[in-house]
Motif scaffolding. Sequence first.
Motif, PDB file in Angstrom:
ATOM      1  N   SER A 166       0.823  -1.212   0.000  1.00 30.24           N
ATOM      2  CA  SER A 166       0.000   0.000   0.000  1.00 30.24           C
ATOM      3  C   SER A 166       0.860   1.267   0.000  1.00 30.24           C
ATOM      4  O   SER A 166       0.381   2.340  -0.393  1.00 30.24           O
ATOM      5  N   THR A 167       2.102   1.151   0.430  1.00 31.49           N
ATOM      6  CA  THR A 167       3.013   2.308   0.418  1.00 31.49           C
ATOM      7  C   THR A 167       4.343   1.890  -0.191  1.00 31.49           C
ATOM      8  O   THR A 167       4.646   0.701  -0.288  1.00 31.49           O
ATOM      9  N   THR A 168       5.152   2.851  -0.556  1.00 31.99           N
ATOM     10  CA  THR A 168       6.488   2.549  -1.081  1.00 31.99           C
ATOM     11  C   THR A 168       7.353   1.888  -0.024  1.00 31.99           C
ATOM     12  O   THR A 168       8.156   1.013  -0.318  1.00 31.99           O
ATOM     13  N   GLU A 169       7.173   2.274   1.238  1.00 28.47           N
ATOM     14  CA  GLU A 169       8.067   1.839   2.294  1.00 28.47           C
ATOM     15  C   GLU A 169       7.800   0.423   2.802  1.00 28.47           C
ATOM     16  O   GLU A 169       8.712  -0.265   3.244  1.00 28.47           O
ATOM     17  N   ASP A 170       6.549  -0.020   2.809  1.00 28.68           N
ATOM     18  CA  ASP A 170       6.176  -1.240   3.515  1.00 28.68           C
ATOM     19  C   ASP A 170       5.758  -2.363   2.575  1.00 28.68           C
ATOM     20  O   ASP A 170       5.031  -2.130   1.594  1.00 28.68           O
ATOM     21  N   PHE A 171       6.170  -3.567   2.920  1.00 28.18           N
ATOM     22  CA  PHE A 171       5.844  -4.741   2.090  1.00 28.18           C
ATOM     23  C   PHE A 171       5.658  -5.941   3.015  1.00 28.18           C
ATOM     24  O   PHE A 171       6.522  -6.802   3.131  1.00 28.18           O
ATOM     25  N   PRO A 172       4.522  -6.044   3.692  1.00 23.18           N
ATOM     26  CA  PRO A 172       4.310  -7.146   4.630  1.00 23.18           C
ATOM     27  C   PRO A 172       4.005  -8.459   3.929  1.00 23.18           C
ATOM     28  O   PRO A 172       3.376  -8.481   2.859  1.00 23.18           O
ATOM     29  N   LEU A 173       4.445  -9.542   4.548  1.00 22.20           N
ATOM     30  CA  LEU A 173       4.207 -10.898   4.052  1.00 22.20           C
ATOM     31  C   LEU A 173       3.277 -11.606   5.036  1.00 22.20           C
ATOM     32  O   LEU A 173       3.565 -11.673   6.224  1.00 22.20           O
ATOM     33  N   ARG A 174       2.200 -12.166   4.527  1.00 21.43           N
ATOM     34  CA  ARG A 174       1.184 -12.789   5.366  1.00 21.43           C
ATOM     35  C   ARG A 174       1.184 -14.294   5.176  1.00 21.43           C
ATOM     36  O   ARG A 174       1.170 -14.784   4.040  1.00 21.43           O
ATOM     37  N   LEU A 175       1.221 -15.013   6.300  1.00 21.32           N
ATOM     38  CA  LEU A 175       1.025 -16.460   6.292  1.00 21.32           C
ATOM     39  C   LEU A 175      -0.346 -16.705   6.914  1.00 21.32           C
ATOM     40  O   LEU A 175      -0.569 -16.340   8.074  1.00 21.32           O
ATOM     41  N   GLU A 176      -1.263 -17.288   6.175  1.00 23.07           N
ATOM     42  CA  GLU A 176      -2.635 -17.445   6.666  1.00 23.07           C
ATOM     43  C   GLU A 176      -2.812 -18.697   7.515  1.00 23.07           C
ATOM     44  O   GLU A 176      -3.426 -18.656   8.556  1.00 23.07           O
ATOM     45  N   LEU A 177      -2.307 -19.812   7.050  1.00 19.36           N
ATOM     46  CA  LEU A 177      -2.453 -21.090   7.761  1.00 19.36           C
ATOM     47  C   LEU A 177      -1.070 -21.733   7.804  1.00 19.36           C
ATOM     48  O   LEU A 177      -0.678 -22.442   6.884  1.00 19.36           O
ATOM     49  N   ALA A 178      -0.346 -21.457   8.878  1.00 15.99           N
ATOM     50  CA  ALA A 178       1.047 -21.890   8.928  1.00 15.99           C
ATOM     51  C   ALA A 178       1.162 -23.420   8.873  1.00 15.99           C
ATOM     52  O   ALA A 178       0.378 -24.151   9.502  1.00 15.99           O
ATOM     53  N   ALA A 179       2.157 -23.865   8.116  1.00 18.44           N
ATOM     54  CA  ALA A 179       2.442 -25.295   7.968  1.00 18.44           C
ATOM     55  C   ALA A 179       3.917 -25.534   8.271  1.00 18.44           C
ATOM     56  O   ALA A 179       4.737 -24.615   8.080  1.00 18.44           O
ATOM     57  N   PRO A 180       4.277 -26.743   8.710  1.00 19.49           N
ATOM     58  CA  PRO A 180       5.692 -27.027   9.006  1.00 19.49           C
ATOM     59  C   PRO A 180       6.612 -26.744   7.826  1.00 19.49           C
ATOM     60  O   PRO A 180       7.777 -26.363   8.029  1.00 19.49           O
ATOM     61  N   SER A 181       6.114 -26.889   6.600  1.00 18.40           N
ATOM     62  CA  SER A 181       6.934 -26.620   5.411  1.00 18.40           C
ATOM     63  C   SER A 181       7.315 -25.142   5.292  1.00 18.40           C
ATOM     64  O   SER A 181       8.194 -24.802   4.485  1.00 18.40           O
ATOM     65  N   GLN A 182       6.682 -24.293   6.066  1.00 19.85           N
ATOM     66  CA  GLN A 182       7.008 -22.867   6.025  1.00 19.85           C
ATOM     67  C   GLN A 182       8.063 -22.481   7.065  1.00 19.85           C
ATOM     68  O   GLN A 182       8.416 -21.307   7.188  1.00 19.85           O
ATOM     69  N   THR A 183       8.563 -23.459   7.787  1.00 14.75           N
ATOM     70  CA  THR A 183       9.711 -23.218   8.664  1.00 14.75           C
ATOM     71  C   THR A 183      10.898 -22.831   7.802  1.00 14.75           C
ATOM     72  O   THR A 183      11.303 -23.588   6.926  1.00 14.75           O
ATOM     73  N   SER A 184      11.424 -21.644   8.035  1.00 11.78           N
ATOM     74  CA  SER A 184      12.468 -21.129   7.165  1.00 11.78           C
ATOM     75  C   SER A 184      12.981 -19.808   7.739  1.00 11.78           C
ATOM     76  O   SER A 184      12.492 -19.317   8.747  1.00 11.78           O
ATOM     77  N   VAL A 185      13.963 -19.258   7.059  1.00 13.16           N
ATOM     78  CA  VAL A 185      14.397 -17.891   7.345  1.00 13.16           C
ATOM     79  C   VAL A 185      13.913 -17.023   6.198  1.00 13.16           C
ATOM     80  O   VAL A 185      14.143 -17.343   5.028  1.00 13.16           O
ATOM     81  N   TYR A 186      13.237 -15.946   6.530  1.00 11.89           N
ATOM     82  CA  TYR A 186      12.624 -15.079   5.530  1.00 11.89           C
ATOM     83  C   TYR A 186      13.397 -13.767   5.444  1.00 11.89           C
ATOM     84  O   TYR A 186      13.647 -13.106   6.450  1.00 11.89           O
ATOM     85  N   PHE A 187      13.759 -13.412   4.217  1.00 14.98           N
ATOM     86  CA  PHE A 187      14.467 -12.164   3.984  1.00 14.98           C
ATOM     87  C   PHE A 187      13.647 -11.257   3.086  1.00 14.98           C
ATOM     88  O   PHE A 187      13.105 -11.680   2.073  1.00 14.98           O
ATOM     89  N   CYS A 188      13.593 -10.012   3.484  1.00 14.44           N
ATOM     90  CA  CYS A 188      13.004  -8.969   2.666  1.00 14.44           C
ATOM     91  C   CYS A 188      14.145  -8.195   2.008  1.00 14.44           C
ATOM     92  O   CYS A 188      15.235  -8.053   2.588  1.00 14.44           O
ATOM     93  N   ALA A 189      13.923  -7.713   0.814  1.00 18.40           N
ATOM     94  CA  ALA A 189      14.943  -6.931   0.119  1.00 18.40           C
ATOM     95  C   ALA A 189      14.277  -5.814  -0.671  1.00 18.40           C
ATOM     96  O   ALA A 189      13.081  -5.864  -0.964  1.00 18.40           O
ATOM     97  N   SER A 190      15.059  -4.827  -1.010  1.00 17.01           N
ATOM     98  CA  SER A 190      14.559  -3.750  -1.864  1.00 17.01           C
ATOM     99  C   SER A 190      15.638  -3.363  -2.861  1.00 17.01           C
ATOM    100  O   SER A 190      16.831  -3.654  -2.644  1.00 17.01           O
TER     101      SER A 190
END
Lengths: 114, 115
Positions: free
Chosen positions: B69-93
């Motif tokens: 919604s803005t230039t500055e922010d970029f949120p990532l949503r997990l709706e129904l967490a699963a074990p396969s989503q265990t990870s390290v998440y990196f944001c970049a610009s």
Amino acid sequence: AQSVSQHNHHVILSEAASLELGCNYSYGGTVNLFWYVQYPGQHLQLLLKYFSGDPLVKGIKGFEAEFIKSKFSFNLRKPSVQWSDTAEYFCAVTPSINDYKLSFGAGTTVTVRA
Amino acid sequence: NAGVTQTPKFRILKIGQSMTLQCTQDMNHNYMYWYRQDPGMGLKLIYYSVGAGITDKGEVPNGYNVSRSTTEDFPLRLELAAPSQTSVYFCASSYSTGTSGHEQFFGPGTRLTVL
């Protein structure tokens, strides 16, 4: 879609040894090439990049890489490593057109023993 | 100039829970990205955005959603967490300088465990 191959999963060296990490990519067009480094517990940082011009690129901390177009390679080198070079190294490629979508290699963990 | 910031740094979720990973950049970059990093797999692109109001899927988008919604922010949503989503998440610009292409700047990462 392009793919990126890093030949070594884990490299163990002694201080002052020379380092060379291989990187090959599969993409038929013009590419931009990067090496990123991730020190333990830290985020990725850019080591060096190649967009055009001299195929021998110098980066930070004494690293360099050579782009060999005929071999689709972009190998990273450092003549004499230090203990502080212990890190994970990632090669990344993007096509020059639509050049914002990086494809990363699997990474090479480098351990330098004092 | 903080660069790219991410919150939280660590999180443990139960299967089926939802959460939002926050990412903010103060460099006025148009392009933003979410990656996940799994051992021996490098970084895989989940979603990316080329500007406010524009998002697109990357290589591994299933199970995730984003908004810009803005230039500055970029949120990532997990709706129904699963074990396969265990990870390290990196944001970049990144930004494009035209002749010099893009250089991506990374945040410090969020380590997520789903049990």
